[in-house]
Design a protein around this motif. Structure first.
Motif, short mmCIF file in Angstrom:
data_model
loop_
_atom_site.label_atom_id
_atom_site.label_comp_id
_atom_site.label_asym_id
_atom_site.label_seq_id
_atom_site.Cartn_x
_atom_site.Cartn_y
_atom_site.Cartn_z
N TYR A 9 6.94 58.40 -9.46
CA TYR A 9 7.73 57.18 -9.59
C TYR A 9 8.82 57.16 -8.52
CZ TYR A 9 10.44 53.52 -11.90
OH TYR A 9 11.10 52.37 -12.20
N VAL A 10 8.92 56.06 -7.79
CA VAL A 10 9.92 55.93 -6.73
C VAL A 10 10.91 54.84 -7.14
CG1 VAL A 10 10.28 55.44 -4.28
CG2 VAL A 10 8.19 56.61 -5.03
N ALA A 12 13.54 53.52 -5.78
CA ALA A 12 13.88 52.52 -4.77
C ALA A 12 12.79 51.47 -4.65
CB ALA A 12 14.12 53.20 -3.42
N ALA A 13 11.55 51.89 -4.74
CA ALA A 13 10.43 50.94 -4.69
C ALA A 13 10.47 50.04 -5.93
CB ALA A 13 9.10 51.68 -4.60
N THR A 16 13.17 47.44 -5.49
CA THR A 16 12.76 46.45 -4.50
C THR A 16 11.80 45.43 -5.13
OG1 THR A 16 13.06 48.03 -2.70
CG2 THR A 16 11.66 46.12 -2.24
N LEU A 17 10.85 45.93 -5.89
CA LEU A 17 9.91 45.02 -6.55
C LEU A 17 10.61 44.17 -7.59
CD1 LEU A 17 6.87 47.43 -6.81
CD2 LEU A 17 7.08 45.40 -5.36
N ILE A 49 18.70 46.10 -0.32
CA ILE A 49 17.29 45.72 -0.48
C ILE A 49 17.03 44.40 0.23
CG2 ILE A 49 15.58 44.91 -2.16
CD1 ILE A 49 16.82 47.07 -4.10
N THR A 52 16.85 44.79 4.01
CA THR A 52 15.58 45.38 4.42
C THR A 52 14.45 44.36 4.34
OG1 THR A 52 16.31 47.55 3.65
CG2 THR A 52 13.93 47.24 3.94
#
Length: 94
Positions: A9-10, A12-13, A16-17, A49, A52
């Motif tokens: 599990y990330v 930050a990802a 972002t989602l 976020i 980016t």
């Protein structure tokens, strides 16, 4: 979520989602404050976020400093509709 899945599990990802999903919910360009209130994420996290995603063209910022989904997000959505059996997917979630 299983331990194996948590291992990969990330956070930050996931954040972002979460921001992209929030942008998809709104029917108008939204402010940083509106995204903060909708997601519950810290303003500083959302700001990073958004910067980016804007650089990568997944979102667009207008002159009023509001945000909306950009061309790359639209392209991904269009690709998903071409490669997914929407009827089958609908029946699985219904």
């Amino acid at each position: 979520m299983s331990k194996k899945r948590l291992k990969y599990y990330v956070p930050a990802a996931a954040k972002t989602l979460q921001v992209l999903e929030a942008l998809a919910v709104f029917e108008k360009p939204v402010t940083l404050q509106e995204l903060t209130e909708h997601t519950g994420l810290p303003k500083s996290s959302i700001h990073a976020i958004l910067a980016t995603l804007e650089t990568l063209r997944y979102i667009e910022r207008d002159a009023a400093n509001t945000f909306r989904l950009g061309l790359k997000a639209v392209q991904i959505g269009a690709a998903a509709t071409r490669t997914t059996n929407l009827s089958q997917l609908f029946h699985q979630t219904a």
